[in-house]
Design a protein around this motif. Sequence first.
Motif, mmCIF file in Angstrom:
data_model
loop_
_atom_site.group_PDB
_atom_site.id
_atom_site.type_symbol
_atom_site.label_atom_id
_atom_site.label_comp_id
_atom_site.label_asym_id
_atom_site.label_seq_id
_atom_site.Cartn_x
_atom_site.Cartn_y
_atom_site.Cartn_z
ATOM 1 N N SER A 218 -5.691 0.143 7.257
ATOM 2 C CA SER A 218 -6.242 -1.074 6.643
ATOM 3 C C SER A 218 -6.194 -2.243 7.631
ATOM 4 O O SER A 218 -7.151 -3.028 7.723
ATOM 5 N N TYR B 89 -7.164 -6.525 0.126
ATOM 6 C CA TYR B 89 -6.468 -6.585 1.418
ATOM 7 C C TYR B 89 -6.235 -5.224 2.053
ATOM 8 O O TYR B 89 -5.577 -5.130 3.075
ATOM 9 N N SER B 90 -6.764 -4.178 1.420
ATOM 10 C CA SER B 90 -6.530 -2.846 1.986
ATOM 11 C C SER B 90 -7.584 -1.871 1.484
ATOM 12 O O SER B 90 -8.351 -2.188 0.575
ATOM 13 N N SER C 101 -1.323 -8.837 12.276
ATOM 14 C CA SER C 101 -0.995 -8.027 11.099
ATOM 15 C C SER C 101 0.281 -7.262 11.401
ATOM 16 O O SER C 101 0.621 -7.037 12.574
ATOM 17 N N ALA D 146 -8.840 -10.177 6.080
ATOM 18 C CA ALA D 146 -8.699 -8.901 5.359
ATOM 19 C C ALA D 146 -9.616 -8.876 4.140
ATOM 20 O O ALA D 146 -10.226 -7.849 3.826
ATOM 21 N N VAL E 18 0.866 -1.189 0.000
ATOM 22 C CA VAL E 18 0.000 0.000 0.000
ATOM 23 C C VAL E 18 0.904 1.241 0.000
ATOM 24 O O VAL E 18 2.120 1.124 0.154
ATOM 25 N N HIS F 42 -12.231 -5.941 3.365
ATOM 26 C CA HIS F 42 -11.877 -4.957 2.326
ATOM 27 C C HIS F 42 -12.420 -5.234 0.926
ATOM 28 O O HIS F 42 -12.359 -4.347 0.073
ATOM 29 N N GLY G 95 -1.458 1.559 5.637
ATOM 30 C CA GLY G 95 -1.238 0.195 6.128
ATOM 31 C C GLY G 95 -1.843 0.011 7.511
ATOM 32 O O GLY G 95 -2.547 -0.975 7.772
ATOM 33 N N LEU H 57 2.056 -4.605 3.777
ATOM 34 C CA LEU H 57 1.034 -4.904 4.792
ATOM 35 C C LEU H 57 0.783 -6.403 4.756
ATOM 36 O O LEU H 57 0.427 -6.952 3.706
#
Length: 452
Positions: free
Chosen positions: A147, A332-333, A282, A308, A138, A312, A144, A300
């Motif tokens: 997220s 994932y973010s 994480s 995740a 990211v 997301h 990061g 991340l």
Amino acid sequence: MHGFNSDTEALGEAILKYAEDRMRLHPVPLDSPRTLEELRAAAGNTITADGMGGLTALRLFADELALACLSSDHPRYLSFIPCAPTEAAVMFELIVGASGIYAGSWLEGSGAVYAENVALRWIADLAGLPASAGGVFVPGGTIGNLSALVTARWAARARHTASGSSTTRPTRVAAHRGSHSSIASACDVMDAELVGVPGDERQRLTGDSLRTVLEAQGPETFFAVVATAGTTNFGIVDDLESVARVCREYGIWLHVDGAYGGAGLAAPTVRHLFNGIEDADSFIVDPHKWLFAPYDCCALLYREPALARGAHTQKASYLDVLNDAEWNPSEYSIGLTRRARGLPLWFSLATHGTKAYTAAVERTLEVTRYAEAEIARRPYLEALREADLSVVVFRRHGWDPQDYQAWSTEMMREELAFVVPTSHEGETVARFAIVNPTTTEDDIASILDTMA
Ligand SMILES: Cc1ncc(COP(=O)(O)O)c(C=O)c1O
């Protein structure tokens, strides 16, 4: 405008030459900020109906705008957290820009995503995360952290719903007050309450102090604990082992913010400080800080990437075609569209091998130890704390805040160094963040000499 013709060819040559010349300079010019008026006067009106032509725009950038941008890869740029990318990573950034890669989905960017994931795997292995761990690159630690915390809250809410509990859902995050400002800002964005945990005598978050706070406020009200592996101001690594133990005991998500310090995982001399990180749910590290990648790049990682994805993945009819793919980074973010920002790191790792990374991080630690020794040797200076990693914070006896500022401004004016003062418990102090392997002992000594 589009299409490759003789003008494009000349521009391409000029741009590659500029990039090459910039990379050959050592040291690069430090440069200095200019005022808005100065820039307006120098650059004038740059966007016109007919355009000025690429070569003219490039000259304007080279002769005016670039000179008003500090070189964060200068060996005596020691403020905030510098950025010292390898030449291989910088050159590959050009290729990423020229390649038209959409790296949000496997369908569109599988080759790039594959390579990015190999680089992520290297980091996951350094941290001792399981084979199932994975994530995404990211733009930076701020996104990061946000997220990761969004995922932590999603996982806690899912558990809360599944348990059928009648209590309110957890809304709190615990962190030491030395945690980065982005944690407070993530909590603001999420409307979560950030609860400060006092540190131990070494200003670290520990399991004992965490337990006391959780017990006092009700552990069930927390959805995450944030530990920092290398605080921004001092480079302090929290006691990850005891913090992880307490998180496991209470079933609370542990997020480790190693945006700056996580690179220390590659350095055997400090690796022990990170023990316990293997239990994180994480973890972030910014390769644009101490892993020699250009901006903007934050790795991340999640222990259980499926959580995740739950938090997301954006759902829409036009995205259905992307479902069930091998690995869609955007799941994932925060964010959907993404460039393949992990590729310059991957290319540099592939080029130089991981041993070169270990050597480069160790070199910065060596220079840090030299800086500490020099500070101890000089009677007018005193370190506030022994460095865990590569940040040294020190005072100049007899100086008030104006003295620090004048000293910093003068070094900037002479383009000797970029070292801005920071503060600790109300006291203005000096600080070096040493993440550039080309920073030498002589660089450090020449700056300290100016404080005599
Ligand atoms: C510990 C820590 N976390 C998070 C961040 C934020 O990272 P970024 O500036 O890449 O958003 C920083 C930046 O210095 C940091 O040092």
